[in-house]
Design a protein around this motif. Structure first.
Motif, PDB file in Angstrom:
ATOM      1  N   ALA A  47     -20.551 -89.315  35.065  1.00  0.00           N
ATOM      2  CA  ALA A  47     -20.694 -88.212  36.792  1.00  0.00           C
ATOM      3  C   ALA A  47     -21.658 -89.041  38.061  1.00  0.00           C
ATOM      4  CB  ALA A  47     -21.566 -87.096  37.111  1.00  0.00           C
ATOM      5  N   ARG A  48     -22.598 -89.175  37.696  1.00  0.00           N
ATOM      6  CA  ARG A  48     -23.303 -90.030  38.332  1.00  0.00           C
ATOM      7  C   ARG A  48     -22.925 -91.397  38.829  1.00  0.00           C
ATOM      8  NH1 ARG A  48     -28.916 -90.664  35.325  1.00  0.00           N
ATOM      9  NH2 ARG A  48     -28.367 -89.107  34.718  1.00  0.00           N
ATOM     10  N   ALA A  50     -19.587 -91.992  38.444  1.00  0.00           N
ATOM     11  CA  ALA A  50     -18.842 -92.056  39.005  1.00  0.00           C
ATOM     12  C   ALA A  50     -18.693 -91.770  41.190  1.00  0.00           C
ATOM     13  CB  ALA A  50     -17.688 -90.852  38.498  1.00  0.00           C
ATOM     14  N   GLU A  51     -19.639 -91.136  41.383  1.00  0.00           N
ATOM     15  CA  GLU A  51     -20.639 -91.333  42.421  1.00  0.00           C
ATOM     16  C   GLU A  51     -21.620 -92.288  43.477  1.00  0.00           C
ATOM     17  OE1 GLU A  51     -22.585 -87.467  42.288  1.00  0.00           O
ATOM     18  OE2 GLU A  51     -20.791 -86.501  42.236  1.00  0.00           O
ATOM     19  N   SER A  52     -21.075 -92.984  42.283  1.00  0.00           N
ATOM     20  CA  SER A  52     -22.153 -95.288  42.374  1.00  0.00           C
ATOM     21  C   SER A  52     -21.555 -95.412  43.414  1.00  0.00           C
ATOM     22  CB  SER A  52     -22.463 -95.400  41.836  1.00  0.00           C
ATOM     23  OG  SER A  52     -22.669 -96.870  41.775  1.00  0.00           O
ATOM     24  N   LEU A  56     -17.735 -98.054  42.750  1.00  0.00           N
ATOM     25  CA  LEU A  56     -16.244 -97.179  43.885  1.00  0.00           C
ATOM     26  C   LEU A  56     -16.229 -98.497  43.886  1.00  0.00           C
ATOM     27  CD1 LEU A  56     -16.991 -94.206  45.181  1.00  0.00           C
ATOM     28  CD2 LEU A  56     -15.472 -94.313  43.488  1.00  0.00           C
TER      29      LEU A  56
END
Length: 150
Positions: A47-48, A50-52, A56
């Protein structure tokens, strides 16, 4: 012979594997508790990541590069086929679309002509051609018998 004396049915390989997997991942076994903690930790990490913004940006640039390679490869292939005077996939697709549209137009024209013929027949009175010997049930509705010989 009674039921308790009978041996258990032979489980297939898949059933045995699923049973073992269930035992290994059950939350009350030691392996299941380890599996649960590992899964929760990995979920947080993913999750961390994927939001970085860095992840991205990197994944977006890799995807863009892949798409650009595909576009260039397709262009090269089409140029090569044109050089060889062969039809390109885009030309074949364009011709297929044109044929589909032409087929639709021909069907619409045929329907319009059948309507005109149906409207003109009552006005003519008696038919000028010899009567058709084919029963009307055997003929498709709205179509005149064919005089073409194969």
């Amino acid at each position: 012979m009674s039921q308790p004396d009978r041996p258990p049915p032979n489980l297939g390989l898949l059933a045995r594997g699923l049973k073992l997997l269930g035992n290994l991942t059950h939350p009350q076994t030691r392996t299941g508790k380890v599996f649960t903690r590992a899964e929760q930790g990995l979920t947080k990490v993913v999750a961390r990541v994927a939001e970085s913004p860095t992840y991205l940006r990197v994944s977006g640039s890799l995807m863009r590069q892949g798409f650009n390679v595909r576009i260039r490869r397709k262009g090269l292939m089409e140029r090569t086929l044109r050089t060889l005077r062969l039809p390109t996939p885009s030309q074949v697709d364009e011709l297929r679309d044109q044929l589909r549209r032409m087929n639709d137009q021909v069907e619409a024209l045929g329907t319009q002509l059948e309507t005109v013929v149906d409207l003109l027949q009552p006005q003519q009175g008696a038919p000028t051609s010899p009567p058709d010997t084919t029963p009307s049930e055997a003929r498709p509705k709205g179509r005149a018998p064919s005089s073409r010989r194969d």
